[in-house]
Design an enzyme around this catalytic site. Structure first.
Site: not given
Ligand code: EPZ
Length: 417
Positions: A22-23, A116, A121, A304, A396
């Site tokens: 998915k990701n 969320c 996030r 995850d 999802r």
């Molecule tokens: C991706 O989310 C995945 N989703 C998530 O999977 C996964 O948990 C996550 O990466 C971490 O591996 C998809 O790929 C569609 P991040 P993403 O930006 O990109 C903070 C699932 O279950 N952050 O690496 O949103 C954020 O708040 C989902 O399949 C900022 O502060 O994750 C979080 O605490 C859930 N500012 C951390 O970084 C930003 O601009 C990781 O977020 C961006 C992120």
């Protein structure tokens, strides 16, 4: 609304085929917006999030069609640059259209995703990167208004290795003028696939999979043709299904180098794992050992998989500690597991699990995608019957999970609430 009913206690045996990731599918689908031609992506899983992404592509003006597990995207006519609040609140990964639209059209209007269940996030690091590339960013009534005549390459340091931020900036920089260097970039396998896909379209990207990625911008990109990598989180979920039921599974499509951290921790817990055929053979022990984990960015233990591993540790012969360092509120599954008899105490960002408490079936509620997977896993090992409600969360990210589990011997089915 539907629910899933499970009568636990059956050791799972046989083999299961992992679906496409998915990701990885989501950024690849949005990358097709970078080329004014017809792209095709295959091995795409049939999931709610994929349907949402297809809906968004169509709202932007692309012509999208399904051909088996392939999705064809004709992005020659982009008629809108807006991703609405309704769509983004349904799937926050919709923000990944920012990079492609900015690069292709010089304009994007995307709703801020809002929080969320698992945390705030924000996307501040995405926006900071776009500004470094010369975009003008305005926040207006909950929307990001981004404009740029022509993006210019820049050196961008990411305060944290954000997966989505790295993906958005890779796609924007591919068509920027000059060289972009992303420092402290995310290193997930999905990032590597996206970079390879962009390079197959004519981009010039080096270093994906490491913390420093260098992108030499080009004038235009050709349409994409690729096949999605297996879903390492779905694979990991089935590996834990074998472990928690003392089963014996061949998880076809599981890629060892995509889940070294998870494999290492499962082996510590006493699970037998070995490469076999085109996947991983997983045999669950009669007695599981307690194992501490601390989630972190790739190649660390994936956040995850945290909820699923917690379900497993409720069966371990001792006490384990699980620390969640990536998201601030990713323990929503704890109170549901407690309803099934698990002995878990939360201490800040850690959970202490006292194993060997027999799990008993109960009516429980899914709260987010991976929490719902952990409830399914606990139910597979629990005595008598569990009913998991709000399984739209599950749909999802897992393709036909109850059918795949039933084929392995689980007593599991879907019913109307
Ligand atoms: C991706 O989310 C995945 N989703 C998530 O999977 C996964 O948990 C996550 O990466 C971490 O591996 C998809 O790929 C569609 P991040 P993403 O930006 O990109 C903070 C699932 O279950 N952050 O690496 O949103 C954020 O708040 C989902 O399949 C900022 O502060 O994750 C979080 O605490 C859930 N500012 C951390 O970084 C930003 O601009 C990781 O977020 C961006 C992120």
């Amino acid at each position: 609304m539907e629910k899933i009913v499970i009568q636990g206690g059956v050791p799972l045996t046989g083999e299961v085929q992992v679906s496409g990731a998915k990701n990885s599918s989501l950024p690849l689908l949005f990358a097709t917006l970078l080329a004014d031609g017809v792209s095709e992506i295959c091995n795409v899983p049939n999931l709610r999030d994929i349907s949402t992404a297809v809906k968004l592509l169509r709202e932007l003006g692309a012509d999208v069609s399904h051909h088996g597990d392939c999705i064809r995207v004709d992005a020659r006519r982009i008629q809108s640059v807006e991703a609405s609040y309704d769509l983004v609140k349904t799937m926050r990964a919709s923000v990944l259209v920012l990079g492609p639209l900015l690069a292709r059209c010089g304009h994007a209007r995307v709703s801020l995703p809002g929080g969320c269940a698992i945390g705030a996030r924000p996307i501040n690091l995405h926006l900071k990167g776009f500004e470094a590339l010369g975009a003008r960013i305005q926040l207006d009534h909950g929307y990001v208004e981004a404009t740029a005549d022509r993006l210019r390459g820049a050196k961008i340091y990411l305060d944290m290795p954000t997966v989505g931020g790295t993906e958005n900036l890779l796609m924007a920089a591919a068509l920027a003028e000059g060289v972009t260097v992303l420092e402290n970039a995310a290193r997930e396998p999905e990032i590597v696939q996206l970079a390879e896909a962009l390079n197959s379209m004519g981009a010039k990207i080096e270093g994906a999979g490491t913390a420093i990625i260098r992108i030499q911008g080009v004038e235009r990109l050709q349409p994409l043709n690729c096949s999605v990598i297996p879903d390492r989180i779905e694979a990991g979920t089935f590996m834990i299904a074998a472990a928690i039921t003392a089963g014996d599974l061949l998880v076809r499509g599981a890629v060892e180098e995509h889940q070294e951290a998870l494999i290492s921790k499962l082996v510590d817990a006493g699970v037998l794992i070995r490469p076999e055929a085109d996947g991983l053979r997983v045999v669950g022990p009669e007695k599981l050992q307690p194992v501490d984990i601390r989630t972190s960015v790739f190649p660390g233990f994936p956040t995850d998989m945290q909820a699923q591993f917690m379900a497993l540790m409720t069966k371990a012969d001792g006490t384990s500690r699980i620390s969640e360092t990536v998201f601030e509120n990713r323990f929503m599954h704890v109170c549901e597991l407690q309803r099934m008899g698990a002995d878990i105490q939360i201490d800040g960002h850690s959970a202490i699990i006292r194993g060997c408490t027999p799990l008993t079936g109960a009516p429980v509620m899914a709260t987010d995608l991976r929490a719902s997977a952990s409830l399914i896993l606990a139910a597979l090992a629990a005595e008598n019957t569990t009913e998991v409600s709000r399984i739209y969360h599950l749909d999802r990210g897992y393709e036909k999970i109850e059918k795949k589990l039933a084929a392995l011997g689980a007593r599991i089915w879907r019913e109307q609430e």
